[in-house]
Design a protein around this motif. Structure first.
Motif, mmCIF file in Angstrom:
data_model
loop_
_atom_site.group_PDB
_atom_site.id
_atom_site.type_symbol
_atom_site.label_atom_id
_atom_site.label_comp_id
_atom_site.label_asym_id
_atom_site.label_seq_id
_atom_site.Cartn_x
_atom_site.Cartn_y
_atom_site.Cartn_z
ATOM 1 N N ARG A 285 0.736 -1.005 0.058
ATOM 2 C CA ARG A 285 -0.125 -0.056 -0.013
ATOM 3 C C ARG A 285 0.969 1.397 -0.092
ATOM 4 O O ARG A 285 1.863 1.280 0.464
ATOM 5 C CB ARG A 285 -1.121 0.207 1.235
ATOM 6 N N THR A 286 0.377 2.393 -0.685
ATOM 7 C CA THR A 286 0.971 3.563 -0.437
ATOM 8 C C THR A 286 0.000 4.559 0.614
ATOM 9 O O THR A 286 -1.116 4.086 0.870
ATOM 10 C CB THR A 286 0.951 4.618 -1.674
ATOM 11 N N SER A 311 3.382 14.368 -10.836
ATOM 12 C CA SER A 311 3.353 12.988 -10.361
ATOM 13 C C SER A 311 2.577 12.191 -11.278
ATOM 14 O O SER A 311 1.341 12.685 -11.570
ATOM 15 C CB SER A 311 3.032 12.770 -8.821
ATOM 16 N N ILE A 312 2.964 11.062 -11.912
ATOM 17 C CA ILE A 312 1.630 10.178 -12.531
ATOM 18 C C ILE A 312 1.571 8.821 -11.938
ATOM 19 O O ILE A 312 0.633 8.211 -12.158
ATOM 20 C CB ILE A 312 2.472 9.895 -14.005
ATOM 21 N N PRO A 314 2.289 6.999 -8.087
ATOM 22 C CA PRO A 314 2.856 6.451 -6.597
ATOM 23 C C PRO A 314 2.900 4.914 -6.607
ATOM 24 O O PRO A 314 1.988 4.382 -7.065
ATOM 25 C CB PRO A 314 2.027 7.099 -5.625
ATOM 26 N N GLY B 127 -2.890 8.538 -10.249
ATOM 27 C CA GLY B 127 -1.689 8.918 -9.937
ATOM 28 C C GLY B 127 -1.058 10.443 -9.848
ATOM 29 O O GLY B 127 -0.481 10.947 -9.161
ATOM 30 N N ASN B 128 -2.095 11.190 -10.762
ATOM 31 C CA ASN B 128 -1.922 12.577 -10.623
ATOM 32 C C ASN B 128 -2.201 13.334 -9.214
ATOM 33 O O ASN B 128 -1.702 14.325 -8.678
ATOM 34 C CB ASN B 128 -2.873 13.235 -11.816
ATOM 35 N N ILE B 129 -3.228 12.647 -8.676
ATOM 36 C CA ILE B 129 -3.942 13.228 -7.310
ATOM 37 C C ILE B 129 -3.327 12.595 -6.043
ATOM 38 O O ILE B 129 -3.657 12.774 -4.914
ATOM 39 C CB ILE B 129 -5.291 13.347 -7.554
ATOM 40 N N ARG B 130 -2.547 11.356 -6.603
ATOM 41 C CA ARG B 130 -1.912 10.364 -5.526
ATOM 42 C C ARG B 130 -2.953 9.979 -4.416
ATOM 43 O O ARG B 130 -2.838 10.053 -3.212
ATOM 44 C CB ARG B 130 -0.804 11.320 -4.813
ATOM 45 N N PRO B 132 -3.854 7.298 -2.365
ATOM 46 C CA PRO B 132 -3.128 6.233 -1.714
ATOM 47 C C PRO B 132 -3.913 4.938 -1.722
ATOM 48 O O PRO B 132 -5.081 5.069 -1.849
ATOM 49 C CB PRO B 132 -2.784 6.828 -0.173
ATOM 50 N N GLY B 133 -3.124 3.896 -1.060
ATOM 51 C CA GLY B 133 -3.759 2.602 -1.033
ATOM 52 C C GLY B 133 -3.254 1.373 -1.763
ATOM 53 O O GLY B 133 -2.112 1.684 -2.388
ATOM 54 N N HIS B 134 -3.939 0.403 -1.879
ATOM 55 C CA HIS B 134 -3.418 -0.827 -2.705
ATOM 56 C C HIS B 134 -3.644 -0.100 -4.304
ATOM 57 O O HIS B 134 -4.140 0.670 -4.556
ATOM 58 C CB HIS B 134 -4.353 -2.010 -2.573
ATOM 59 N N ARG B 135 -3.210 -0.977 -5.177
ATOM 60 C CA ARG B 135 -3.207 -0.636 -6.553
ATOM 61 C C ARG B 135 -3.815 -1.772 -7.383
ATOM 62 O O ARG B 135 -3.196 -2.391 -8.264
ATOM 63 C CB ARG B 135 -1.755 -0.136 -7.183
ATOM 64 N N PRO B 136 -5.199 -2.069 -7.010
ATOM 65 C CA PRO B 136 -5.773 -3.129 -7.709
ATOM 66 C C PRO B 136 -6.505 -2.913 -9.281
ATOM 67 O O PRO B 136 -6.514 -1.636 -9.500
ATOM 68 C CB PRO B 136 -6.886 -3.581 -6.706
ATOM 69 N N VAL B 139 -9.894 0.668 -10.886
ATOM 70 C CA VAL B 139 -9.753 2.242 -10.913
ATOM 71 C C VAL B 139 -9.861 2.555 -12.165
ATOM 72 O O VAL B 139 -8.730 2.244 -12.766
ATOM 73 C CB VAL B 139 -8.782 2.552 -10.045
ATOM 74 N N THR B 216 -13.109 13.280 0.416
ATOM 75 C CA THR B 216 -12.218 12.828 -0.654
ATOM 76 C C THR B 216 -11.904 11.210 -0.349
ATOM 77 O O THR B 216 -12.428 10.905 0.742
ATOM 78 C CB THR B 216 -10.749 13.474 -1.127
ATOM 79 N N VAL B 217 -11.622 10.883 -1.349
ATOM 80 C CA VAL B 217 -11.150 9.077 -1.223
ATOM 81 C C VAL B 217 -9.729 9.036 -0.538
ATOM 82 O O VAL B 217 -9.012 9.572 -1.017
ATOM 83 C CB VAL B 217 -11.127 8.403 -2.580
ATOM 84 N N SER B 218 -9.680 8.611 0.678
ATOM 85 C CA SER B 218 -8.593 8.506 1.449
ATOM 86 C C SER B 218 -8.026 7.094 1.387
ATOM 87 O O SER B 218 -6.657 7.202 1.779
ATOM 88 C CB SER B 218 -8.690 8.921 2.892
ATOM 89 N N PRO B 240 -7.266 15.031 4.357
ATOM 90 C CA PRO B 240 -8.376 14.346 5.063
ATOM 91 C C PRO B 240 -8.449 14.438 6.671
ATOM 92 O O PRO B 240 -7.171 14.543 7.156
ATOM 93 C CB PRO B 240 -8.009 12.974 4.663
#
Lengths: 493, 417
Positions: A285-286, A311-312, A314, B127-130, B132-136, B139, B216-218, B240
């Motif tokens: 996770r990030t 940023s593109i 993380p 990615g532009n708005i960063r 966070p979390g897992h990257r499944p 999205v 927002t999505v946190s 947040p």
């Protein structure tokens, strides 16, 4: 009863960079070798999350194997990348000091590097020269330790290169091959049951990374525990390519993977790293604190003009380790079973690790090595339209029109490249992405995503609803249109 | 063996959306002899073929059309011309007014006397708005989801959280609901909805979709596929607030968090950009590079496709004048956004012709007045960032402007919104 899929002198478990280096080294010899990977593609574990910086070797007291392989691996990398057609850039590194105390630390480091014979090292204390070397560096920086041999490499490019070359030289690759049980037979070696059939092996090299402990457990070897650290990082748009020329790293960070701003072989800029011990081993996770609270401000301390809006992507990597030094040795339970768990800089060391395991460790436990006369070290990558001259592009399109159809607009990736990636083993969107860069650019697959799904579906002969991001459970689209409405009307599907 | 093709044209239009199509037709009509239109996708129309909802064409065609119907009309018009239409053609380089493009036939270099940029915009990504979390998997940007559903025929998932109340996000909330998916909620960072009021009413309120503004999505949870989406209330710095997390089960997260004009080609040839990401343009829609004109969303994001077509047509007419050597450049007056103006287009006035000013405010106000320099003012009951303001100023009045034009918007704070 599963049928025996293959009988090999050596089986390598795990197709990350360590396993890839070992299998390629094995393919130089007259013996039969295979590499098993539990995921649907190679380089789907810890290696894909590495930063691709090849460190020149930074000696530490309690890690003799790391010291030895890291420095040697760095020196081997350039030639291997040339042979394997893997992007490589000798960027060099500037380890910077903001004050006198840090300068003294750099002076000490210089002595240590020189004593260990690391070539191409110098201390730059002339601020003007430093700014010529790195024009955007903070004016608070007073000195830097320059290591000229630090390089940046494509981590997945290296794994694809090593494995494709090993296969071309006779080694076998089995994907979706999760090892479920291993039976040791003292005379002839091992019998492995996997999700891809059963295998017999004289020797096993356990390069399962994060899962090396579990694999060793299959022969009741509980001599080590795999833990590690999570590393959060941010990929920045290649629009700011050139904002740094060297890997610029903060001295305050401890260990080999501290705060840095790095060029990449593709022009993107990589920022890192929030390094953490996390409760869940392998957690990728990030966090907002990591990205916005740590990485951006700390990297902007090094390069103040770094624009956060560029940023593109993380992401997190996870570096597995099993102690202070790399673990590379025969299992105490069975000497024909070699455990490998690297750690920080493992990517840098990988080629030397491959050589060490094949040329020293395996012979020491009885493997006979005989050079293969026909070994061909050369492998060609998929031709990338983005990297060619106009004349080369026209010629390639003349041969195969699909190279003229651009699917990924951000990275200029053609349908020809995607089809070739699938031919070379990509089964998922990530597999295509890592081989071609399709979806790796600034729109992150917004445009090419649906088109890549369609190409994967067509080439693999599976419905789009079965195409995954990165293997089981990661399906990209879940339903066809109207399907949910029928479901609602019919009560159940 | 196939070689590189070199060709020369009067006008090259890059992009075959509602702007590029209008520009190509108009350039031919205005007397350009050789016009070529380059479109990277398989089909013409840009984003409109996937915009199957209505609301297009009221201004331009004087009737309400769906996106595909709007485009069909332009494509029919284009078919009557001898414009050379190249689809599946990617312009990869722009040097001056020379384009390098790739097609399935070969690499082509097009030497154009004038170029019209019509590349539109792209969506801001996770990615532009960063986030966070897992990257499944699961999205998507709202536009990608829209293409998947309306063009490709696939539904991303059946329990969906949407972040961002841009128009596409709201339209997708309705579309997914009509397809039988559940839109769990729509989350907006700002205290107000980002898109048009008509979409807020017709896409959210009419379908009782829960809306969380100032949230927002946190966190995104799910290693392989989205399993849960966590949202949080935000503080004044848009961060947040710990302890305000709400967790929703969902298999999909859609993002409608802004559009970025796509100017990677433009900057290759030195076109100067504004902070909005669009090129600086004058009232003739010429960029900072001579012979390069721009229209539509590549300049700034429009509320209406109709205005995209219209501005691109103007760019085309002026591109033809440029080729013929009588572009009416008579002066240079700068235009700048002042109080509560996020941006204004055009950035300079060079002619003595009538000018349409397009602008957006930064913050919503009521009983507002927009003043263009000292000469023109217009009153509005409400101004909102989501509603683009267009003020047409006749030629006679434009002649009165001799110095820099500052655009200001005054009004009362709109607490209701």
């Amino acid at each position: 009863m599963q049928k025996v899929a293959g009988k090999f002198d050596v089986i390598v478990i795990g197709a990350g960079v360590a396993g890839a280096a070992v299998i390629r080294e094995l393919s130089k010899y007259n013996l039969s070798a295979a590499i098993l990977e539990k995921e649907p593609d190679v380089c789907f574990g810890a290696t894909k999350g590495t930063h691709g910086i090849v460190h020149c070797g930074f000696p530490v007291d309690d890690a003799p194997i790391k010291n030895r392989t890291e420095m040697k691996g760095c020196l081997m990398m350039e030639q291997a990348c040339a042979d394997l057609d893997v992007p490589y850039q000798k960027a060099g590194k500037l380890l910077v000091a903001f004050n006198e105390e840090e300068l003294r630390a750099l002076q000490k480091a210089l002595v240590s590097l020189k004593r260990n014979g690391v070539p191409g090292v110098e201390l730059v204390t002339d601020k003007d020269r430093l700014r010529v070397m790195e024009p955007n560096i903070s004016d608070q920086v007073i000195a830097a330790l320059h290591t000229a041999n630090t390089a940046v490499v494509s981590p997945w490019g290296l794994v694809f290169g090593l494995i494709e070359n090993a296969v071309a030289n006779g080694a076998k690759l089995y994907i979706d091959a999760k090892v479920q049980s291993i039976t040791a037979n003292n005379e002839s070696g091992f019998l492995l049951q996997t999700s891809a059939g059963s295998f017999a092996a004289g020797y096993i090299v356990n390069a399962a990374g994060l899962f090396a402990g579990k694999v060793a457990g299959l022969i009741k070897d509980n001599s080590f525990v795999v833990s590690g650290t999570r590393q959060q990082r941010i990929v920045m748009d290649k629009k700011i390519e050139g904002i740094v020329r060297h890997v610029v790293r903060d001295l305050r960070a401890t260990g080999a993977h501290g705060d840095f701003v790095s060029p990449t072989v593709y022009g993107d800029i990589l920022l890192g790293a929030k390094v953490e011990n996390v409760p869940e081993v392998g957690d990728l996770r990030t966090t907002r604190e990591g990205l916005d609270g740590w990485i951006l401000p700390r990297c902007r301390r090094l390069i103040p003009s770094l624009p956060p809006q560029m940023s593109i992507k993380p992401f997190s990597g996870y570096i597995p380790k099993a102690g202070a030094d790399y673990l590379i040795k025969p299992s105490p339970v069975n000497s024909r079973f070699i455990n490998i768990v690297l750690g920080g800089s493992g990517f840098s060391a990988s080629l030397a690790v491959g050589e060490y395991v094949v040329n020293e460790i395996l012979p020491s436990v009885g493997l006979q090595l005989q050079k293969k006369p026909g070994f061909n070290p050369i492998r060609k990558d998929i031709p990338h339209i983005h990297d060619l001259t106009d004349e080369e592009r026209a010629e390639l399109i003349g041969k195969d029109p699909l190279y003229g159809h651009i699917v990924c607009r951000c990275e200029t990736v053609s349908e020809g490249e995607i089809v070739e990636a699938i031919r070379r083993g990509a089964r998922t969107r990530d597999g295509v992405k890592f081989r071609t860069r399709s979806g790796m650019g600034r729109c992150q697959g917004g445009f090419c995503g649906p088109r890549v799904l369609r190409i994967l579906s067509r080439e693999l002969g599976i419905p789009v609803e079965q195409v995954t991001r990165k293997g089981e459970g990661s399906t990209e689209v879940l339903y066809r249109t109207k399907e949910l409405l029928k479901e609602a009307k019919g009560g159940s599907k | 063996m196939s070689g590189i093709i070199e060709r020369s044209v009067d006008v090259a239009v890059i992009g075959g959306g509602p702007g590029g199509l209008g520009a190509a037709i108009k350039a031919r009509e205005a007397g350009a002899k050789n016009v070529v239109l380059l479109e990277r996708s398989e089909e013409l129309g840009g984003m409109l073929p996937q915009c199957i909802h209505n609301g297009f064409g009221l201004h331009y065609f004087k009737e309400e059309l769906s996106g595909p119907a709007y485009i069909h009309r332009l494509v029919k018009e284009l078919a009557k011309t001898d414009v050379d239409v190249m689809t599946q053609t990617m312009a990869i380089k722009l040097e001056g007014t020379r384009i390098t493009a790739l097609t399935e036939k070969t690499l082509t270099r097009i030497n154009a006397k004038a170029v019209i940029l019509g590349m539109g915009c792209r969506e801001r990504s996770r990615g532009n708005i960063r986030i966070p979390g897992h990257r499944p998997a699961g999205v998507f940007t709202a536009g990608t989801a829209q293409r998947l559903i309306n063009v490709e025929g696939y539904i991303p998932g059946k329990k969906v959280v949407i972040l961002g109340s841009g128009d596409i996000g709201m339209i997708m909330a309705r579309r997914l609901t009509l397809e039988g998916a559940e839109v769990v909620c729509l989350v907006e960072l700002l205290p107000f909805i980002g898109g048009l009021i008509r979409n807020e009413v017709q896409c959210l309120r009419d379908f009782n979709i829960p809306v969380y503004t100032s949230h927002t999505v946190s966190d995104v949870i799910g290693k392989n596929r989205v399993e849960k989406v966590v949202i949080s209330q935000i503080d004044k710095e848009l961060k947040p607030i710990p302890g305000t997390e709400k967790e929703f089960e969902a298999d999909t997260l859609l993002l409608s968090v802004g559009l970025i004009p796509e100017n990677e080609l433009s900057t290759m040839t030195g076109v100067k950009l504004e902070p909005t990401g669009g090129p600086q343009v004058d009232d003739l829609w010429q960029t900072s590079v001579s012979g390069i004109f721009a229209g539509g969303n590549v300049v700034h994001v429009h509320d209406l496709a109709d205005y995209v077509t219209e501005s691109s047509e103007m760019a085309a007419v002026n591109a033809v004048k440029y080729i013929n050597g009588y572009l009416p450049v008579e002066r240079k007056v700068n235009v700048k956004g002042g109080k509560n103006i996020r941006y204004v287009v055009p950035n300079t006035i060079v002619s003595n012709q009538p000018v349409s000013f397009f602008m957006r405010v930064t913050w919503p106000l009521k009983n507002a007045t927009v003043r263009i320099g000292g000469l023109v003012s217009k009153k509005y009951a409400f101004v909102r960032p989501s509603e683009q303001i267009r003020i047409d100023v006749p030629a006679e009045m434009m002649k009165g402007f001799r110095e820099d034009i500052i655009v200001n918007c005054d009004g009362e704070e709109d607490v209701a919104r």
